[in-house]
Motif scaffolding. Sequence first.
Motif, PDB file in Angstrom:
ATOM      1  N   GLN A  85       0.988  -0.986  -0.004  1.00 40.24           N
ATOM      2  CA  GLN A  85      -0.120  -0.057   0.017  1.00 40.24           C
ATOM      3  C   GLN A  85       0.800   1.214  -0.042  1.00 40.24           C
ATOM      4  OE1 GLN A  85      -2.600  -0.154   3.451  1.00 40.24           O
ATOM      5  NE2 GLN A  85      -4.232  -1.194   2.040  1.00 40.24           N
ATOM      6  N   ALA A  86       0.249   2.333  -0.591  1.00 41.44           N
ATOM      7  CA  ALA A  86       0.939   3.562  -0.466  1.00 41.44           C
ATOM      8  C   ALA A  86       1.529   3.947   0.767  1.00 41.44           C
ATOM      9  CB  ALA A  86       0.136   4.602  -0.905  1.00 41.44           C
ATOM     10  N   GLY A  87       2.588   4.492   1.029  1.00 39.95           N
ATOM     11  CA  GLY A  87       3.206   4.807   2.279  1.00 39.95           C
ATOM     12  C   GLY A  87       4.072   3.404   3.127  1.00 39.95           C
ATOM     13  N   GLY A  88       4.129   2.360   2.351  1.00 42.78           N
ATOM     14  CA  GLY A  88       4.595   1.363   2.926  1.00 42.78           C
ATOM     15  C   GLY A  88       6.035   1.004   2.220  1.00 42.78           C
ATOM     16  N   SER A  89       6.802  -0.083   2.739  1.00 45.57           N
ATOM     17  CA  SER A  89       8.184  -0.055   2.176  1.00 45.57           C
ATOM     18  C   SER A  89       8.283  -1.411   1.892  1.00 45.57           C
ATOM     19  CB  SER A  89       8.801   0.235   3.666  1.00 45.57           C
ATOM     20  OG  SER A  89       8.748   1.189   4.375  1.00 45.57           O
TER      21      SER A  89
END
Length: 129
Positions: A13-17
């Motif tokens: 997801q967006a914001g993840g790594s």
Amino acid sequence: QVQLVESGGGLVQAGGSLRLSCAASGRTFSRYVTGWFRQAPGKEREFVASIARNDGSTYYPDSVKGRFTISRDNAKNTVYLQMNSLKPEDTGVYYCAVRTRSGGSYYGVYIAQTQYDDWGRGTQVTVSS
């Protein structure tokens, strides 16, 4: 010729790594400038990161600077790309490449694809919004 195998891609997801790995066989990785590139659907392949033979010099485009980090583990003959704060626009196939030709500065990094000689097959990264 250096054989390169990328791994670590996936859906996030967006914001993840994610942390990508590039394992080399055939030759010692530490002798070569190594780069990461990516290609989004319908777009040309673009530069993402490079690390010099001295391991201290790195370079990133503005699009990933401060979010991505390239590093090398010489004992494991592996180069990593740590990707944080991922965005949907980071989606694409990520490729690892090495520059094996002679010459060039020990501290040099390269952004042009033509400066690299051997490439992996890539690993898919998909960032959902």
